[in-house]
Structures are given as structure tokens and as C-alpha cells.
Scaffold this motif. Structure first.
Motif, short mmCIF file in Angstrom:
data_model
loop_
_atom_site.label_atom_id
_atom_site.label_comp_id
_atom_site.label_asym_id
_atom_site.label_seq_id
_atom_site.Cartn_x
_atom_site.Cartn_y
_atom_site.Cartn_z
N GLN A 277 1.33 -1.04 0.46
CA GLN A 277 -0.17 -0.01 -0.17
C GLN A 277 1.06 0.36 -0.37
OE1 GLN A 277 -0.85 2.34 3.05
NE2 GLN A 277 1.00 1.61 4.36
N ARG A 278 0.61 1.84 -0.95
CA ARG A 278 1.30 3.77 -1.02
C ARG A 278 0.44 4.72 -0.53
NH1 ARG A 278 5.72 3.23 -4.98
NH2 ARG A 278 7.45 1.76 -3.77
N MET A 279 -0.33 5.56 -0.17
CA MET A 279 -0.65 6.48 0.27
C MET A 279 0.23 7.25 -1.08
SD MET A 279 -2.04 8.97 2.56
CE MET A 279 -3.59 7.81 3.78
N MET A 280 -0.88 8.71 -1.79
CA MET A 280 -0.17 9.00 -3.26
C MET A 280 0.05 10.78 -2.31
SD MET A 280 -1.94 8.13 -6.65
CE MET A 280 -3.34 8.09 -5.82
N GLN A 281 0.43 11.34 -2.81
CA GLN A 281 1.22 13.22 -2.21
C GLN A 281 -0.17 13.89 -2.35
OE1 GLN A 281 3.30 14.12 -5.65
NE2 GLN A 281 4.80 14.62 -4.53
N THR A 282 0.28 14.20 -1.31
CA THR A 282 -1.04 15.53 -1.12
C THR A 282 -1.59 16.28 -1.91
OG1 THR A 282 -0.23 16.74 0.35
CG2 THR A 282 -1.66 14.51 1.53
N CYS A 283 -2.04 17.09 -2.13
CA CYS A 283 -2.00 18.20 -3.25
C CYS A 283 -1.10 19.33 -3.01
CB CYS A 283 -3.95 18.82 -2.74
SG CYS A 283 -4.95 17.83 -4.11
N PRO A 284 -1.25 19.25 -1.35
CA PRO A 284 -0.06 20.87 -1.36
C PRO A 284 1.72 20.26 -1.66
CG PRO A 284 -1.62 20.61 0.52
CD PRO A 284 -2.03 19.38 -0.68
N MET A 285 1.65 18.93 -1.47
CA MET A 285 2.82 17.54 -1.61
C MET A 285 3.23 18.00 -2.95
SD MET A 285 2.56 15.14 1.41
CE MET A 285 4.35 13.69 0.70
N GLU A 286 2.91 17.92 -3.98
CA GLU A 286 2.43 17.69 -5.03
C GLU A 286 2.94 19.59 -5.62
OE1 GLU A 286 0.44 16.06 -8.94
OE2 GLU A 286 -0.72 16.82 -7.61
N GLN A 287 2.28 20.44 -5.12
CA GLN A 287 2.28 21.37 -5.60
C GLN A 287 3.34 22.07 -5.21
OE1 GLN A 287 -0.84 24.38 -4.20
NE2 GLN A 287 0.19 25.84 -4.20
N LYS A 288 3.99 21.48 -3.92
CA LYS A 288 5.48 22.09 -3.56
C LYS A 288 6.72 21.42 -4.44
CE LYS A 288 4.42 24.74 -0.35
NZ LYS A 288 4.81 26.53 -0.59
N PHE A 289 6.36 20.32 -4.65
CA PHE A 289 7.20 19.62 -5.49
C PHE A 289 7.67 20.49 -6.53
CE2 PHE A 289 8.10 16.59 -9.03
CZ PHE A 289 9.45 15.31 -8.63
N TYR A 290 6.62 21.11 -7.46
CA TYR A 290 6.35 21.25 -8.89
C TYR A 290 7.27 22.29 -8.08
CZ TYR A 290 4.57 17.48 -10.89
OH TYR A 290 4.74 16.08 -12.05
N GLU A 291 6.68 23.45 -7.50
CA GLU A 291 7.58 24.76 -7.20
C GLU A 291 9.11 24.97 -6.73
OE1 GLU A 291 3.63 26.60 -5.53
OE2 GLU A 291 5.19 25.72 -4.15
N ILE A 292 9.50 23.42 -5.86
CA ILE A 292 10.50 23.63 -5.89
C ILE A 292 12.12 22.17 -6.26
CG2 ILE A 292 11.46 23.08 -3.48
CD1 ILE A 292 9.68 23.36 -1.70
N ALA A 293 10.96 21.02 -6.80
CA ALA A 293 12.34 20.36 -7.45
C ALA A 293 12.92 20.68 -8.51
CB ALA A 293 11.07 19.37 -7.82
N ASN A 294 14.26 20.35 -8.22
CA ASN A 294 14.83 21.52 -9.34
C ASN A 294 15.58 19.82 -10.62
OD1 ASN A 294 17.04 18.46 -8.80
ND2 ASN A 294 18.23 20.70 -7.31
N ASN A 295 15.92 20.15 -12.05
CA ASN A 295 15.94 19.42 -12.51
C ASN A 295 16.39 17.58 -12.03
OD1 ASN A 295 14.90 20.54 -14.11
ND2 ASN A 295 17.37 21.20 -15.75
N ARG A 296 16.74 17.75 -11.35
CA ARG A 296 17.59 16.45 -10.91
C ARG A 296 16.28 15.73 -9.75
NH1 ARG A 296 20.93 15.44 -6.35
NH2 ARG A 296 20.71 17.47 -5.89
N GLN A 297 15.99 16.67 -9.24
CA GLN A 297 14.61 15.96 -8.11
C GLN A 297 13.46 15.68 -9.21
OE1 GLN A 297 14.45 19.41 -5.68
NE2 GLN A 297 15.09 17.97 -4.36
N LEU A 298 13.24 16.23 -10.75
CA LEU A 298 12.09 15.73 -11.49
C LEU A 298 12.83 14.68 -11.81
CD1 LEU A 298 11.69 19.44 -12.58
CD2 LEU A 298 10.32 18.20 -11.53
N THR A 299 13.44 14.33 -11.79
CA THR A 299 13.83 13.21 -12.73
C THR A 299 14.51 11.76 -12.83
OG1 THR A 299 15.51 14.04 -13.44
CG2 THR A 299 14.54 14.36 -15.01
#
Length: 402
Positions: A61-83
Motif C-alpha cells: 500500500q502506498r498513499m499518494m502525494q497530498t495536493c500541497p505536497m504535489e504543488q510544493k514538489f513542482y514549485e521547488i524541485a530542480n531538474n535532478r529531482q524532477l527526473t
């Protein structure tokens, strides 16, 4: 209105039926099943987890990202983190036998301000993982199903109350029946009759006509119509992945669509020699054009689908692709998907469908798969190999009594 205990129980049974029905290979009690869910769908996830354990499966079982987590990921993540691909992810997928995904978004617009390029980069980086599952599905080692759990956010964007939204889900999935699995089996049998009829026709091309659609689709060689197979609950569509090279004409989506937090509405696409040569939208045109440039396959068709109104109880916009692409209403619907094709629409053994063979047969390949729905009154005419023609779909239903 919330789901009652009986609705949760029935929903879980239907999803397990879907997972089983979608698998064409041999199932084992020791199968590894990945259960992914949004937080709001926890009651259904708990019931599924219990049933998988009782069946002898190995649920992960895996709970998916919450919406705030997903939003922060795309706001903060650099290219290395995105891939970034987590260690062990590839190994898990190479041994996975099933996947159940429960979507219950607390927001569907939280990514509207995010650079679409960042989302595209993340999506493309994970395509090799999707390829692993596609290959395992082709060999009969893996199956999947997907469902949606009603949330206030979905109800809000659909323009109805959460009570009415939940009622629509209950009706659409037949959760109001004492034995919904038996009813799904009945729909499955009726759809099989329609698919057999379609697959006996030797179709050179399809002509789709409505007030705002004038589109030619070429099924291509070695194709078969599939659908209502356990993938997606609910699912009433019958579809194929055409030879993208034969797409020509105009397609309009009269249903809005939400993708990556963006609402896109009034989409009009013009195709020539298989590619989109002109695209416009009343709302979200810049996002639409960006998606068409995601990769070399994003501006081609990967799926053509028709839904028979006799099967589907969905009669309104639901702000969720799973439901909107299965709209029944007065005239059913057709939809095309921009992007990737489905290899299980290959009429031979998908295990023998190499990347080279896919390319030769015109199966599109892309990190994108975006369903665009038209609910207008329409006629679909099949032009046959013997130069004859026959109407296969009109007034919202296939011209065959399945």
C-alpha cells in the motif's frame, strides 16, 4: 451523502473483479498487488487491503502525494529531482502482478500555476517505468484497474453538490445493486458481442460526423476493438488504437477537461497526415499547445473510442476523465486520446509486438495520453475493404444489439 458500508464493500468487490478480468495471464495466490490511493479514499483502500490479504495476495500500500505536497514538489524541485527514480522502483515494477489506483483529489486546480514544462519533464522521466508495466501486461503477468472516490473538489468543479456527485458514482458503478459484480458480468458479455461484430468487419477507415466533428480515422492493420475489460471502473467504452498516420480532418471536444491542474475548454484540433496542424481552445490554449509539444508523439492520436448510452448511466459532466470519457447521456460519446497507444488493441499476441513492429503498424508512442471527449449527436460510418460502407454507431449507440 457518504458511501455506506455496503457501498464500500461492493466497490471493493467490483475492483477486484476488474483486476481479475483485465488479466489475460495465469493468476497466482502469491501475486504482488500495488494499492495506491489518495488520502480521502482511505475507507475503500482499507477494505481492498483486507480482501487482498484474505485472498492470499501480497498487497503493497502506498498513499499518494497530498495536493500541497504535489504543488510544493513542482514549485521547488530542480531538474535532478524532477527526473529522480527512487531505488527499488524499477525492481518492484518488474515483479508486480497488479495495480489498483484510487483517485480522490482534494483539488484539481492546485497545479494551474505550475510550469507545464516541469510536469512534462517528470512525466517523460517516468515513461521507462510505464514501459515495464506495459510489457508485463503484454505477456500476461500484470493487470491494473482504476477508480474514483467522490470528493468536494470534484463536486465543486462539476457544478453539483457532493451528495448528487456521490449518487452519480453509485449509479455509474452499479453500487445500488445487491450483486453489482453480476451486473458488470452482464455488461461485459453484451459488450463482447459488439466487439466481436466490429472485429468481423474489415474496416479501411472510419468517418466521424457531428455538428463540430468531421474526422477520418484509419484503424490500421492487425487491430482489434477492445474495452469494458476490467480496466477502469466504471468503463463503458469500446475502442482501438488506430494507425495514427491516417488521421485527417477536424475534431472538437465539447466537454471541458482538467489536466495537471489546468482547465482546458472548447478544444478544436485539425489533423493532416496524422498530425495536429492547428490547435485552439477557448480556455487554456497555451497549455494545450504546450502539451502537443511534449514529445514527437504528443500531436498524434493514440486512441479512438465510442461509448454506448445503453450501458452508461453517466449523464452529466463530472470533472473527472474516468467518468467523462464514459459519458452516456442522450447521444453517448466518442473520444480521441492524444499521445500513447494501447498495445492490447493489437490483433496478434502483444508479447510479440516489438517496438519496431509498433512503429511499422502505426501505433503511436508518447509520454502523453490525454482523452478529449465529444458528446454531440453523431454518426460513425465504416468504409470497408470491399468498398462498401456501413454505419456502426448512431444516436448514441452501436448499430448492433449487444
Amino acid at each position: 451523502m457518504n458511501f455506506k458500508k455496503q457501498h464500500i464493500e461492493r466497490y471493493a468487490d467490483i475492483l477486484l473483479w476488474g483486476l481479475k478480468t483485465a488479466r489475460h495471464g495465469r493468476r497466482k495466490k502469491s501475486d504482488i498487488i500495488l494499492l495506491r490511493y489518495d488520502p480521502a479514499a482511505l475507507p475503500l483502500a482499507e477494505k481492498l487491503y483486507e480482501k487482498l490479504l484474505k485472498a492470499g495476495r501480497h498487497p503493497i500500500q502506498r498513499m499518494m502525494q497530498t495536493c500541497p505536497m504535489e504543488q510544493k514538489f513542482y514549485e521547488i524541485a530542480n531538474n535532478r529531482q524532477l527526473t529522480f527514480i527512487p531505488p527499488g522502483e524499477k525492481e518492484l515494477l518488474e515483479n508486480l502482478n497488479g495495480s489498483i489506483v484510487l483517485l480522490a483529489p482534494e483539488s484539481i486546480t492546485h497545479l494551474s500555476h505550475i510550469d507545464p514544462g516541469a510536469i512534462a519533464k517528470f512525466t517523460k522521466a517516468r515513461k521507462p517505468l510505464r514501459n515495464i508495466l506495459d510489457r508485463r501486461e503484454e505477456t500476461g503477468d500484470f493487470s491494473w484497474t482504476l477508480a474514483m472516490y467522490p470528493t468536494p473538489a470534484l463536486a465543486h468543479h462539476a457544478g453539483i453538490s457532493i451528495e448528487d456527485y456521490t449518487r452519480q458514482v453509485i449509479r455509474a458503478c452499479f453500487l445500488n445493486r445487491k450483486d453489482p459484480v453480476a451486473h458488470w458480468e452482464s455488461v461485459f458479455r453484451r459488450a463482447r458481442s459488439i466487439k466481436q461484430w466490429l472485429n468481423r468487419l474489415s474496416i479501411r477507415r472510419l468517418h466521424v460526423e457531428s455538428e463540430k466533428v468531421d474526422l477520418e480515422i484509419t484503424p490500421g492493420q492487425m487491430r482489434q476493438w477492445i474495452g469494458i475489460s476490467g480496466h477502469n471502473i466504471p468503463s463503458f467504452e469500446i475502442f482501438l488504437s488506430p494507425d495514427w498516420r491516417g488521421t485527417r480532418g477536424v475534431y472538437t471536444a465539447d466537454q471541458p477537461t482538467y489536466r495537471s491542474g489546468n482547465r482546458v475548454e472548447g478544444i478544436r484540433l485539425e489533423f493532416d497526415k496524422g498530425r495536429v496542424i492547428h490547435a485552439q481552445a477557448e480556455i487554456g490554449e497555451a497549455f494545450l499547445c504546450n502539451q502537443l509539444q511534449m514529445d514527437s508523439g504528443a500531436d498524434k492520436v493514440g486512441e479512438f473510442s465510442l461509448t454506448d448510452r445503453r450501458f452508461s448511466k453517466i449523464d452529466r459532466f463530472m470533472a473527472n476523465t474516468l467518468y467523462d470519457e464514459n459519458y452516456g447521456g442522450s447521444y453517448g460519446n466518442c473520444h480521441i486520446a492524444l499521445g500513447s497507444a494501447y498495445s492490447d488493441t493489437y490483433a496478434g499476441d502483444p508479447a510479440n509486438l516489438t517496438p519496431y513492429a509498433k512503429k511499422q503498424l502505426g501505433f503511436n508512442d508518447s509520454a502523453l495520453h490525454w482523452d478529449l471527449v465529444n458528446t454531440e449527436k453523431k454518426r460513425v460510418t465504416a468504409h470497408l475493404a470491399d468498398r462498401g460502407k456501413t454505419v456502426i454507431y448512431e444516436n448514441g449507440q452501436f448499430q448492433h444489439n449487444g
